[in-house]
Each structure stands twice: as structure tokens, then as C-alpha cells.
Design a protein around this motif. Sequence first.
Motif, PDB file in Angstrom:
ATOM      1  N   MET A 242     150.419  69.369 -51.562  1.00 16.49           N
ATOM      2  CA  MET A 242     150.967  69.483 -50.216  1.00 16.49           C
ATOM      3  C   MET A 242     151.426  68.135 -49.664  1.00 16.49           C
ATOM      4  O   MET A 242     152.254  68.085 -48.754  1.00 16.49           O
TER       5      MET A 242
ATOM      6  N   VAL B 269     153.855  77.712 -48.640  1.00 16.35           N
ATOM      7  CA  VAL B 269     153.750  76.662 -47.629  1.00 16.35           C
ATOM      8  C   VAL B 269     153.620  77.315 -46.270  1.00 16.35           C
ATOM      9  O   VAL B 269     154.433  78.152 -45.892  1.00 16.35           O
TER      10      VAL B 269
ATOM     11  N   GLU C 143     152.566  73.374 -42.180  1.00 18.94           N
ATOM     12  CA  GLU C 143     152.754  72.357 -43.217  1.00 18.94           C
ATOM     13  C   GLU C 143     154.229  71.987 -43.343  1.00 18.94           C
ATOM     14  O   GLU C 143     154.570  70.839 -43.559  1.00 18.94           O
TER      15      GLU C 143
END
Length: 80
Positions: free
Chosen positions: A12, A69, A73
Motif C-alpha cells: 500500500m 484499494v 487509501e
Amino acid sequence: MSSEGMTHEELMALPVTMTLEQANRALALGRTTGYTLARRGEYPVHLLPRRRGYAVSRYHLYDYLGVAVQPSEQAASVAE
């Protein structure tokens, strides 16, 4: 020999475009294997040609890995 993969947190935190070395690590590919696949046109993720080498977009990597995602984020990564 394959390298150690990445944790979800490391995935991430990847930049929008990354080096082939970073993508290799995310895919648990060794350096030699990753570069060999790239040269043969067999790399599992779409490659972006650069003057010296290749880059990989986070979008294509996440798509290949099936990483979802979260909207928060996405917004955080755009703000960076």
C-alpha cells in the motif's frame, strides 16, 4: 531463487510508478528472473519502458495481485 515478498502495508505504500526491483519484490521474483522475463516480454505485469530499464505502475501491479484499494487509501496516495 525468489526473493521475499512484501507485506500488505508495504504494498500500500508503493509509489505510483516503481522500479522493476520493487515490482520484483512485490511479486516475490528474484532480480535475474524479473529482468529475464522483462527482456523476453513475459513479465506478468505491464511494463512502462524508460530510458534505462523499466517501470511498473502501481495500478497494474495491484490489478495483477488482486489487491483492493480502499477509497481512503486512494485519496491518501493522491494527496502525496
